[in-house]
Design a protein around this motif. Structure first.
Motif: not given
Length: 405
Positions: A62-63, A65-66, A69, A71, A111-112, A302-303, A338, A340
């Motif tokens: 999960q992290s 993918s976060n 963005r 997997n 992503a950021t 948001s993505r 994905s 998430k």
């Protein structure tokens, strides 16, 4: 010693001093390079790619993918596609940066929106190197995934979208929703007022046509932010294709726009809110705006949080970034792998109420600005078509919520 000999001796002393000073600068520069190279050379042992990301891939999917963005499986698929385009050959003097790290850096940046300097210390890759290869990676991503931004030229595919809007959003004969956003950038050098927009920032414009499932059907990116918002659409390739029916859309179909777009027989917009609306017009506006929610850029931002603030790149590099982000967005949604996914708006079929997705919990991105509304007189045919739809929504096409009894 003659005067000429004295002058010649002074010149030689000055030349030696200049050489000595230049030599000291080269030594200092060499020491600086050696110092920089020392910690960068520890990339394989201490860089994020081979430490944190490897750990997340094994222990916390999960992290992972976060962080990127997507997997790990999707990353490996994308890497396999893109590697031949971005992997350089090693030379006798040095080994080239692996394509894997280049792709990770590009995805993390999208992503950021982290600065290149922050990414430099995370991945132990020089900032100048990141500046050089990042546009190349964005271009490669778009070229390899642009097939997922599909303009459906066959009527069978258009009919699938029409059925999607009818079944999901109760809007008949709709082939898409259109919206435009100013992609805010930091002030480009030597650009004058070309990119200066109505909000007092600098931007380029993204026009997008979106289908019933939040996917981009068509994008038009690159217009100057200084252009009037009505003029952006009027001069776009998308409008030309719509007017000349090059997209082969079904007869009598429409796309849905907001107040920033002109009312046309092929493009519907809400009744002007500056007027006192009848119940029939309010119902039309509700149905229209509900169907247009699929074109909200909040899901997109948001993505890819790079769009939450002004992008610190030149206009040509920003265009490559936006194209890559749009292609990635469609690829992620269409492949459905994905771990998430960002939840989207859905309708409660029992109460006919709207359940907002998780994207709506995020603040409105400051890096995306709306187009401004335009006011003009519209063709009679376009008004009649909107009136027909308004009558349909209060008559045959009326939606009644089911009772809880």
């Amino acid at each position: 010693m003659s005067t000429d000999e004295v002058e010649l001796a002074i010149v030689r002393v000055i030349e030696e001093l200049i050489k000595l000073k230049r030599g000291n600068k080269q030594v200092a520069k060499g020491n600086k390079k050696m110092c920089l190279k020392t910690w960068i050379l520890k990339r394989n042992q201490l860089g994020v790619s081979n430490t944190l990301l490897r750990e997340l891939a094994l222990e916390d999917h999960q992290s992972y993918s976060n962080f990127l963005r997507i997997n790990e499986d999707m990353f490996n698929i994308l890497l396999q596609k893109i590697q031949p385009k971005i992997q350089k050959k090693d030379t006798i003097m040095r080994s080239t940066l692996p394509a894997k790290i280049k792709l990770e850096l590009a995805l993390r940046y999208l992503a950021t929106g982290d600065s290149y300097k922050t990414l430099q210390y995370m991945y132990r890759v020089g900032k100048s190197s990141i500046c050089d290869f990042m546009p190349e990676v964005f271009q490669a991503i778009y070229e390899l995934l642009q097939e997922y931004i599909e303009v459906p030229f066959e009527k069978v595919k258009w009919n699938k979208i029409v059925n999607g809007f009818d079944n999901l959003w109760n809007f008949p004969q709709c082939t898409g929703a259109i919206d435009g956003k100013h992609i805010v950038m930091e002030c480009p050098s030597n650009s004058g007022s070309n990119y200066y927009n109505y909000k007092g920032t600098f931007s380029i414009v993204l026009l997008a046509l979106v289908d019933h499932n939040y996917n981009f059907s068509c994008i038009d990116i690159g217009s100057y932010g200084s252009k009037s918002d009505g003029g952006v659409f009027a001069k776009s390739a998308l409008k030309k294709a719509l007017v000349e029916n090059k997209l082969n859309m079904p007869h009598e179909s429409v796309i849905l726009g907001d107040e920033a777009f002109p009312l046309q027989t092929y493009l519907m917009k809400p009744f002007a809110r500056r007027n006192i609306l009848t119940k029939r017009e309010k119902i039309y506006n509700y149905r229209h705006c509900r169907a247009r929610r699929i074109v909200e850029f909040g899901i997109f931002a948001s993505r890819f949080r790079i769009f939450r603030r002004p992008i610190p790149l030149s206009p040509d590099k920003t265009i490559k970034l936006v194209k890559a982000a749009c292609a990635l967005h469609n690829w992620i949604r269409k492949t459905g792998n994905s771990s998430k996914p960002i939840s989207v708006d859905i309708e409660d079929t029992e109460t006919r109420s709207l359940i907002e997705g998780s994207w709506s919990n995020y603040p409105k991105p400051s890096g995306l600005l709306d187009l401004t509304p335009i006011q003009r007189n519209y063709a009679t045919d376009a008004k009649q078509k909107r009136n027909y739809l308004a009558d349909y929504f209060v008559g045959e096409g009326a939606v009644v919520a089911k009772s809880n009894e």
